[in-house]
Design a protein around this motif. Structure first.
Motif, PDB file in Angstrom:
ATOM      1  N   MET A  12      38.819  55.204  36.328  1.00  0.00           N
ATOM      2  CA  MET A  12      38.289  56.202  35.396  1.00  0.00           C
ATOM      3  C   MET A  12      37.192  55.614  34.511  1.00  0.00           C
ATOM      4  O   MET A  12      36.382  56.346  33.963  1.00  0.00           O
ATOM      5  N   THR A  25      32.251  54.804  35.537  1.00  0.00           N
ATOM      6  CA  THR A  25      30.944  55.277  35.086  1.00  0.00           C
ATOM      7  C   THR A  25      30.546  54.587  33.781  1.00  0.00           C
ATOM      8  O   THR A  25      29.398  54.187  33.593  1.00  0.00           O
ATOM      9  N   HIS A  26      31.521  54.423  32.896  1.00  0.00           N
ATOM     10  CA  HIS A  26      31.244  53.736  31.632  1.00  0.00           C
ATOM     11  C   HIS A  26      30.793  52.299  31.895  1.00  0.00           C
ATOM     12  O   HIS A  26      29.892  51.791  31.236  1.00  0.00           O
ATOM     13  N   ASN A  48      29.267  51.267  34.578  1.00  0.00           N
ATOM     14  CA  ASN A  48      27.893  51.333  35.109  1.00  0.00           C
ATOM     15  C   ASN A  48      26.875  51.414  33.983  1.00  0.00           C
ATOM     16  O   ASN A  48      25.806  50.812  34.057  1.00  0.00           O
ATOM     17  N   ILE A  49      27.191  52.189  32.952  1.00  0.00           N
ATOM     18  CA  ILE A  49      26.269  52.337  31.825  1.00  0.00           C
ATOM     19  C   ILE A  49      26.244  51.039  31.015  1.00  0.00           C
ATOM     20  O   ILE A  49      25.184  50.561  30.607  1.00  0.00           O
ATOM     21  N   ASP A  58      27.636  49.223  41.928  1.00  0.00           N
ATOM     22  CA  ASP A  58      28.052  50.498  41.351  1.00  0.00           C
ATOM     23  C   ASP A  58      29.577  50.470  41.232  1.00  0.00           C
ATOM     24  O   ASP A  58      30.290  50.427  42.236  1.00  0.00           O
ATOM     25  N   TYR A  59      30.070  50.477  39.987  1.00  0.00           N
ATOM     26  CA  TYR A  59      31.511  50.287  39.770  1.00  0.00           C
ATOM     27  C   TYR A  59      32.378  51.370  40.397  1.00  0.00           C
ATOM     28  O   TYR A  59      33.553  51.134  40.676  1.00  0.00           O
ATOM     29  N   ARG A  60      31.801  52.549  40.624  1.00  0.00           N
ATOM     30  CA  ARG A  60      32.617  53.605  41.243  1.00  0.00           C
ATOM     31  C   ARG A  60      33.088  53.185  42.634  1.00  0.00           C
ATOM     32  O   ARG A  60      34.150  53.594  43.087  1.00  0.00           O
TER      33      ARG A  60
END
Lengths: 344, 264
Positions: A227, A230-231, A233-234, A292-294
């Motif tokens: 979860m 995305t955080h 990645n930013i 990309d962490y996802r």
């Protein structure tokens, strides 16, 4: 000095064409193959050993308790040990992936920067002082891991995260906590059995008890890290950029550090100081599918699981009947890889 | 006249006992272009970092439509103010399109993916900055000018009212510098985005902005339109140079030509 974690090999790719590592289908295929690797490692590990068990028998005795020797071997020894190895590998790999991002340092790994030794010191403290409260070990190990992380931040913070200082502070913290662990093991050698295996990380003689100790942390850790992807990645765009995009940088960094500490601590609680998984795995995944962490988190989880399962099977069988701690196998694989990363 | 959208009130920043900014008061009106100029170490970058919440003030406030930006929800602020930092080193190996999609972060709930509106904004940002053909390139494989345009595309995908740019042209050659300045002007004219930028080049500042803000010794030394600032001796005092001022015949903007250093 542009700091890029990946030396991208696709300089000549036309702008209109998506680089291979960025293609969704390719990434999903890699993740699918890694999943197959986990399944393969699982069956292989269950099959080999002093008693050889053919593959078709493994499934049979997994589902039907026929009272046979094979059933006993698999159900009580190999199956829980493989599951445990998988969970430990997954936890350490995710912890490494998260730490490398939040500390913006490609060399961050729970065992290198002292988070594992922090967990180990606090965990052993419980084993020595109150051996009747074994269940508290993961919680105290988490406190130890978190303290190590906070000390590292305090030492390394100078108007922002500085990658070199992080590693130097981490190595110092690691040395300090490891000294503490060694001291405890010397003074209370009668109470802590298997000091050597603890220091190196071993899955020997682990069974269902340890599986159930780590399982809740693994499940929660995996879900929360998916979860947070995305955080993450930013966050790896850099603090100023991330803040400009509307990310609560401090909160995210704290949360993901705590998550990494939780994952590493639960792994340390059951297998001791198993090094290098958190370093090798996320890097290999980056080389395969980018950062990309996802995609990196699930892929690291699977590769971590497969790697520790296979290494443990190797550790158990190669010098049979003598078992070597799996940590030694990991070190033999990990040390050259670490040097490779440093020289790149 | 409109109420200013971004205001700075008695802002001071200090690090230990070193003062970095001292009693800054500013107001930025919607739709205008502001250039902040001043010698090295005068606090330009610190002011930008405070406006973008990356430095905490030790006194005073920065207000977005009357509300302190350090108290507002950070995603709310990001939907109104976008920032292009001076140094954008990242360990991410992201490609341009994905980077621009990150610009939509503040417009999304954490569990939801890109909506159709997000995709529309991303495409618009890529087209506006001329990056659509480079959308699948890795950031690391772009030239300096292309990379800067990619970061600008990310910032405008945020759909901001105010765009802060910290020395957007410093590491670029002259044609890429003009390309960025023209892009910024276009964003201001066509989208009505308020621009606040730190510039090194006084002539760019004079030519492309409505108002110049001169920082000196950690405070605002003078502010005014380009002619007011350049015709007075402000810059000669602040930068300690002798200069000639002439006129750009086409645009009617002043041109600053520094001739030599004034020995103090």
């Amino acid at each position: 000095m542009a700091r890029s974690m990946n030396k991208t090999g696709d300089q000549n790719v036309e702008g209109s064409q998506v680089a291979l590592r960025d293609r969704l289908a390719y990434r999903l295929i890699v993740i699918g193959l890694l999943f197959l690797a986990v399944v393969g490692a699982f069956f292989y590990g269950n099959a080999v050993g002093t008693i050889k068990i053919p593959f078709n028998r493994i499934l049979e005795v997994l589902f039907f308790d026929d009272g046979s020797m094979e059933r006993l071997t698999i159900w009580n020894i190999r199956f829980p040990r493989m599951i445990l190895g998988g969970l430990v590998g997954m936890n350490l790999a995710i912890a490494g992936a998260l730490l490398q991002g939040v500390m913006s340092n490609p060399l961050a790994d729970p065992s290198i920067i002292g988070i594992s030794s922090g967990a180990g010191l606090f965990g052993i403290f419980i084993l020595v002082i109150m051996p009747q409260h074994m269940a508290l070990v993961p919680i105290f190990a988490f406190v130890g891991a978190m303290s190590a992380a906070i000390i590292i931040y305090i030492l390394a913070w100078k108007g922002g995260i500085q990658p070199t200082r992080i590693i130097l502070a981490g190595v110092a913290v690691s040395a300090l906590f490891s000294a503490g662990i060694s001291g405890m093991l010397v003074f209370y050698s009668d109470r802590v059995h298997g000091a050597l295996t603890f220091m190196n990380g071993s899955l020997s003689a682990r069974s269902w008890g340890e599986v159930f100790t780590i399982l809740p942390y693994s499940v929660i850790g995996l879900l929360l890290s998916l979860m947070s992807s995305t955080h993450m990645n930013i966050l790896i765009l850099g603090d100023d950029v991330a803040r400009g995009l509307g990310l609560e940088v401090e909160k995210t960094r704290m949360f993901c550090t705590a998550l990494a500490a939780l994952l590493a601590a639960s792994a340390v609680s059951v297998v001791g100081l198993l090094g290098f998984v958190g370093l090798i795995v996320p890097h290999s995944i980056r080389l395969l599918i980018g950062n990309d962490y996802r995609f990196m988190i699930p892929a690291s989880a699977l590769l971590g699981a497969a790697l520790v399962m296979l290494s443990d099977t190797f550790a158990r069988t190669v010098f049979s009947p003598t078992e070597i701690p799996v940590g030694i196998v990991m070190a033999v694989l990990g040390a050259p890889f670490f040097l490779y990363l440093l020289r790149r | 006249m409109d109420q200013p959208i971004l205001t700075v009130h008695h802002l001071s920043v200090a690090f230990r006992d070193r003062r970095i900014l001292h009693d800054i008061n500013l107001a930025f009106e919607k739709g205008k272009v502001y250039a902040i100029i001043g010698p090295n170490g005068c606090g330009k970058t610190s002011l930008m970092r405070t406006l973008s919440r990356n430095l905490k003030p030790s006194a005073g406030e920065v207000k977005l439509r009357g509300k302190n930006i350090f108290r507002l929800n950070t995603k709310y602020v990001a939907r109104h103010i976008a920032i292009l930092s001076q140094f954008n080193y990242t360990m991410s190996d992201v490609n341009v399109r994905t980077l621009v999609q990150y610009g939509r972060f503040a417009h999304r709930k954490w569990w939801s993916g890109n909506s159709a509106e997000d995709e529309e904004k991303v495409d618009w940002a890529l087209t506006t900055t001329g990056m659509q053909d480079l959308a699948n390139r890795k950031l690391a494989n772009l030239s300096g000018g292309e990379r800067q345009r990619a970061w600008i595309a990310m910032s405008i995908a945020q759909d901001p009212e105010i765009l802060l740019l910290d020395e957007p042209t410093t590491f670029l050659d002259i044609s890429h510098q003009l390309e960025i300045m023209e892009l910024v002007t276009k964003l201001n004219r066509e989208q009505g985005i308020t621009i606040v930028m730190v510039l090194h080049d006084i002539n760019h500042a004079a030519r492309y902005s409505d108002e110049l803000i001169v920082l000196h010794d950690q405070s605002v030394f003078r502010r005014g339109n380009p002619w007011e600032i350049l015709e007075s001796n402000v810059l000669e005092d602040v930068f300690r140079v002798q200069a000639d001022i002439s006129i750009d015949k086409e645009l009617g903007t002043p041109i600053f030509y520094a001739k030599k250093v004034v020995k103090s």
